[in-house]
Write an enzyme that holds these catalytic residues in place. Structure first.
Site, PDB file in Angstrom:
ATOM      1  CD  GLU A   9      -2.614   1.476   2.788  1.00  0.00           C
ATOM      2  OE1 GLU A   9      -3.409   0.757   2.837  1.00  0.00           O
ATOM      3  OE2 GLU A   9      -2.109   2.306   3.508  1.00  0.00           O
ATOM      4  CB  THR A  40      -4.573   5.665   0.920  1.00  0.00           C
ATOM      5  OG1 THR A  40      -3.619   6.742   0.718  1.00  0.00           O
ATOM      6  CG2 THR A  40      -3.929   4.368   1.540  1.00  0.00           C
ATOM      7  NE  ARG A  98     -17.883   4.325   8.196  1.00  0.00           N
ATOM      8  CZ  ARG A  98     -17.967   4.253   9.610  1.00  0.00           C
ATOM      9  NH1 ARG A  98     -18.784   3.811  10.285  1.00  0.00           N
ATOM     10  NH2 ARG A  98     -16.698   4.558  10.279  1.00  0.00           N
ATOM     11  CB  ALA A 116     -17.630  -0.515   2.946  1.00  0.00           C
ATOM     12  CG  HIS A 142     -14.460  -0.104  12.623  1.00  0.00           C
ATOM     13  ND1 HIS A 142     -15.234   0.848  13.449  1.00  0.00           N
ATOM     14  CD2 HIS A 142     -13.972   0.256  11.634  1.00  0.00           C
ATOM     15  CE1 HIS A 142     -15.014   1.861  12.603  1.00  0.00           C
ATOM     16  NE2 HIS A 142     -14.100   1.646  11.671  1.00  0.00           N
TER      17      HIS A 142
HETATM   18  P1  FAD Z   1     -17.839  -0.640   7.157  1.00  0.00           P
HETATM   19  O1  FAD Z   1     -17.506  -1.744   6.629  1.00  0.00           O
HETATM   20  O2  FAD Z   1     -18.988   0.117   6.397  1.00  0.00           O
HETATM   21  O3  FAD Z   1     -18.183  -0.745   8.658  1.00  0.00           O
HETATM   22  C1  FAD Z   1     -17.753   0.250   9.624  1.00  0.00           C
HETATM   23  C2  FAD Z   1     -18.390  -0.154  10.938  1.00  0.00           C
HETATM   24  O4  FAD Z   1     -19.831  -0.117  10.769  1.00  0.00           O
HETATM   25  C3  FAD Z   1     -18.377  -1.777  11.012  1.00  0.00           C
HETATM   26  O5  FAD Z   1     -17.131  -2.229  11.719  1.00  0.00           O
HETATM   27  C4  FAD Z   1     -19.513  -1.918  12.053  1.00  0.00           C
HETATM   28  O6  FAD Z   1     -19.123  -1.489  13.220  1.00  0.00           O
HETATM   29  C5  FAD Z   1     -20.678  -1.000  11.440  1.00  0.00           C
HETATM   30  N1  FAD Z   1     -21.572  -1.732  10.389  1.00  0.00           N
HETATM   31  C6  FAD Z   1     -21.349  -1.609   9.163  1.00  0.00           C
HETATM   32  N2  FAD Z   1     -22.278  -2.352   8.232  1.00  0.00           N
HETATM   33  C7  FAD Z   1     -22.699  -2.802   9.215  1.00  0.00           C
HETATM   34  C8  FAD Z   1     -23.765  -4.308   9.277  1.00  0.00           C
HETATM   35  N3  FAD Z   1     -24.350  -4.789   8.150  1.00  0.00           N
HETATM   36  N4  FAD Z   1     -24.278  -4.667  10.554  1.00  0.00           N
HETATM   37  C9  FAD Z   1     -23.748  -4.395  11.682  1.00  0.00           C
HETATM   38  N5  FAD Z   1     -22.951  -3.409  11.720  1.00  0.00           N
HETATM   39  C10 FAD Z   1     -22.478  -2.647  10.591  1.00  0.00           C
HETATM   40  N6  FAD Z   1      -9.871   5.158   5.248  1.00  0.00           N
HETATM   41  C11 FAD Z   1      -9.620   6.269   3.862  1.00  0.00           C
HETATM   42  O7  FAD Z   1     -10.324   7.231   4.576  1.00  0.00           O
HETATM   43  N7  FAD Z   1      -8.633   6.137   3.144  1.00  0.00           N
HETATM   44  C12 FAD Z   1      -8.211   4.867   2.854  1.00  0.00           C
HETATM   45  O8  FAD Z   1      -7.472   4.907   1.771  1.00  0.00           O
HETATM   46  C13 FAD Z   1      -8.331   3.706   3.717  1.00  0.00           C
HETATM   47  N8  FAD Z   1      -7.852   2.472   3.441  1.00  0.00           N
HETATM   48  C14 FAD Z   1      -7.874   1.735   4.426  1.00  0.00           C
HETATM   49  C15 FAD Z   1      -7.255   0.283   4.090  1.00  0.00           C
HETATM   50  C16 FAD Z   1      -7.460  -0.837   5.040  1.00  0.00           C
HETATM   51  C17 FAD Z   1      -7.146  -2.031   4.567  1.00  0.00           C
HETATM   52  C18 FAD Z   1      -8.356  -0.642   6.125  1.00  0.00           C
HETATM   53  C19 FAD Z   1      -8.468  -1.551   7.123  1.00  0.00           C
HETATM   54  C20 FAD Z   1      -9.151   0.671   6.586  1.00  0.00           C
HETATM   55  C21 FAD Z   1      -8.686   1.766   5.509  1.00  0.00           C
HETATM   56  N9  FAD Z   1      -9.412   2.949   5.742  1.00  0.00           N
HETATM   57  C22 FAD Z   1      -9.137   4.012   4.973  1.00  0.00           C
HETATM   58  C23 FAD Z   1      -9.973   3.323   7.048  1.00  0.00           C
HETATM   59  C24 FAD Z   1     -11.712   3.021   6.839  1.00  0.00           C
HETATM   60  O9  FAD Z   1     -12.129   3.732   6.210  1.00  0.00           O
HETATM   61  C25 FAD Z   1     -12.339   3.228   8.262  1.00  0.00           C
HETATM   62  O10 FAD Z   1     -11.667   2.264   9.256  1.00  0.00           O
HETATM   63  C26 FAD Z   1     -13.510   3.284   8.344  1.00  0.00           C
HETATM   64  O11 FAD Z   1     -13.866   3.674   9.792  1.00  0.00           O
HETATM   65  C27 FAD Z   1     -14.582   2.064   8.209  1.00  0.00           C
HETATM   66  O12 FAD Z   1     -14.515   1.760   7.118  1.00  0.00           O
HETATM   67  P2  FAD Z   1     -15.207   0.181   6.583  1.00  0.00           P
HETATM   68  O13 FAD Z   1     -14.895   0.064   5.122  1.00  0.00           O
HETATM   69  O14 FAD Z   1     -14.485  -0.780   7.487  1.00  0.00           O
HETATM   70  O15 FAD Z   1     -16.616   0.427   7.241  1.00  0.00           O
END
Ligand code: FAD
Length: 278
Positions: A9, A40, A98, A116, A142
């Site tokens: 990354e 990113t 997300r 997401a 998370h």
């Molecule tokens: P989601 O999967 O939507 O979930 C977030 C939280 O919401 C979940 O953990 C859960 O508690 C709740 N939730 C969602 N859906 C449900 C459901 N169906 N049922 C119950 N609870 C639910 N951030 C950036 O801004 N830019 C980047 O480039 C970036 N790269 C990243 C790369 C990696 C590998 C990782 C691990 C993270 C990265 N992030 C980045 C951070 C990420 O955007 C944050 O951690 C954000 O807070 C959560 O994103 P997510 O896609 O996990 O969200």
């Protein structure tokens, strides 16, 4: 030599002065034969143009480029437009996230996407040439997920929407990953879960990533970094910790490793070399 897939990354350069060093790092990382290099999005003030420039450079190296994309606070039509911009640049693989709302904006605007999984569905329904869709996973949960581990429900929702695999948040102990994989499998997650590893070579950086990710402090690593005599000792400690972690993960059955490269090539290359992956 083992043919274990590895990937990296990077983040878009924070200033035009930083761009040449990043492109040189990508040259070096590309020559190792990674499965992909991800870029990113949104974090640290980067914009779409910056991300696309870096993705384009990676594609020209004949390496798969994985574009991170965040959707929190964005409407369906603006995200569709954004995806089209990436596609026009030749990008077809996405890490659907997300993201986090800007500080102070606790409420999502009406019609905004909120998870997401929404973004995965949008990518999946497009008629264009979408390739692989990755999503995030959190071995130690998370920060919003609580003891019920709602992050695993979120991962299941992303899988149901069509995600191909997950990449994890950084963690420090192989068992954090293996315990998480067992828990996720028991709850129905069956997509591959690729561990994300960051070589951490200073106490200051460790403090910063713990602050950003909400991970627990790995006491042995933080003690070693803060009592080291000099910078080269700290670099040695960080590389060694990451290489040992990579070796344990691979021998325990992880499908590959994803390394957070911090826009430079030497440390992650040394991690892979010590783990005998290059
Ligand atoms: P989601 O999967 O939507 O979930 C977030 C939280 O919401 C979940 O953990 C859960 O508690 C709740 N939730 C969602 N859906 C449900 C459901 N169906 N049922 C119950 N609870 C639910 N951030 C950036 O801004 N830019 C980047 O480039 C970036 N790269 C990243 C790369 C990696 C590998 C990782 C691990 C993270 C990265 N992030 C980045 C951070 C990420 O955007 C944050 O951690 C954000 O807070 C959560 O994103 P997510 O896609 O996990 O969200």
């Amino acid at each position: 030599m083992a043919t274990v897939p590895f990937s990296f990354e990077v983040y878009p350069p924070r200033s035009s002065d930083a761009a040449p060093a990043l492109f040189e790092a990508i040259d070096k990382l590309s020559s190792l034969g990674p499965r992909f290099i991800s870029v990113t999005f949104g974090a640290g003030g980067s914009d779409t143009k910056n991300s696309i420039e870096v993705l384009d450079y990676i594609l020209k190296k004949d390496v798969r480029a994985l574009a991170h994309l965040t959707c929190a606070g964005t409407t369906r039509s603006s995200i569709e437009k954004l995806i089209s911009e990436f596609e026009a640049a030749g990008v077809s693989d996405f890490l659907a996230l997300r993201g986090d709302l800007p500080a102070g904006q606790e409420q999502l605007p009406e019609e905004a996407l909120s998870t997401a999984a929404d973004l995965v569905s949008i990518l999946k329904k497009r008629s264009g040439s979408i390739g692989e869709i990755a999503v995030a996973a959190f071995p130690n949960g998370h920060p919003e997920s609580g003891i019920e581990r709602s992050d695993i429900d979120a991962l299941l929702a992303k899988q149901a929407a069509g995600a191909d695999y997950a990449i994890t948040q950084l963690f420090f102990y192989a068992n954090d990953y293996f315990d998480f994989v067992s828990l996720a499998r028991a709850r129905g997650v069956n997509i591959p879960i690729l561990p994300g590893i960051m070589p951490i070579t200073s106490a200051k950086r460790l403090e910063r990533v713990l602050e950003l990710t909400g991970e627990r402090n790995p006491i042995e690593l933080s003690d070693a970094l803060s009592t080291a005599q000099n910078n080269s000792e700290r670099i040695e400690i960080g590389i060694d910790w990451a290489a040992k972690l990579v070796s344990e993960l691979i021998s325990g059955g992880a499908p590959g490793v994803h390394l957070y490269a911090f826009n430079e090539h030497e440390r992650v290359t040394e991690v892979l070399r010590r783990a005998e992956l290059v």
